[in-house]
Every structure is written in C-alpha cells, then in structure tokens.
Design a protein around this motif. Structure first.
Motif: not given
Length: 152
Positions: A53-55, A78-79, A94-95, A131-133
C-alpha cells in the motif's frame, strides 16, 4: 411479540450498518480515523494480488521507518486515507499490485473486503472505497532494493 412489547427506537438512536448502536440514549460511540485506517489497511493487505500500500513517496518513507530500530515496522495505515463521520465512512486506497493480476478484479476484491471488515468491526456504513493503483510489482524488483548483507 405484541406491538406493546416490541422494541421502540427513539430518534436519538442510530443503527449502523453492522446493527450496533453508535448513538443511543445512553451515550455516543466515536471511532477515530486512525482506527478505520488500520482496519482498511489490514483488509486490503489480505487480498491476493495486492503487493503493498502507498504511493512511491509513502513507500519510500515507510522503507526508512522500517530501518529504524524499535519503529515497529511498516505502518498499517500507509496508503490509506479515510473520512469518518458519525455514521458513515469513505475510504481512499493507494495500492501496488502484483504483475499479471487482473487489476479490476483485485480492486473489486479490495472493495468487498474493506467494506466487510470496516462495517463489521465499527458498525459504520461504508459509502465508498476508491482504489488507486499507483504501481505494479514485477518479480525481481525486490532484489534491486535490498542491500547486500554486511556480515556473512
């Protein structure tokens, strides 16, 4: 049950999606954002195909934090970002996914798992899970990130 003995619900009582009372005539239960963040983060990590997870910035900071002795390792939140109200919550994730997985299927599985976990554990209604990949993990990337052992 007769209508006289049935449960009466006053306007001051709020039933959450999980069936628990968050606001009642006997008091109010409030749930901190960090609690919901951790639940959502753990539920996301349980889904097959999610690598991290996280950018990239959050992952870099997390990698530094992991190297500090006694820091407790990676952050469970995180994320994950959340907006928590009295009865509802919205979650943004953010994944990083594994190479080769169907991203749409992973995102849907993440949504289902997060909604189930957050609703069950907090009683809050989950209004949305975005959900942002941000990246894709390719096998072999870890070997570049790891330092050689100082002692053999």
């Amino acid at each position: 049950m007769s209508s006289q003995t049935s449960e009466r619900t006053s306007p001051a009582v709020s039933k959450a999606a999980g069936g628990s009372e968050l606001i009642s005539s006997q008091g109010k239960t409030s749930i901190a954002d960090t609690v919901v963040q951790k639940i959502a983060g753990m539920a996301t990590r349980e889904v097959s195909g999610v690598y991290k997870l996280g950018g990239s910035g959050a992952r870099a900071l997390g990698a530094l934090r992991e190297r500090i002795p006694g820091s407790g390792g990676p952050s469970a939140s995180q994320g994950v970002s959340v907006e928590v109200g009295e009865r509802q919550v919205a979650v943004d994730l953010d994944v990083v996914v594994e190479y080769g997985v169907a991203i749409a299927d992973v995102a849907e599985a993440v949504r289902r798992n997060v909604i189930t976990a957050v609703s069950r554990m907090t009683g809050l209604e989950v209004t949305e899970v975005n959900v942002s990949v941000d990246d894709i993990h390719v096998p072999g990337d870890d070997a570049e990130d790891q330092e050689p052992a100082r002692v053999q």
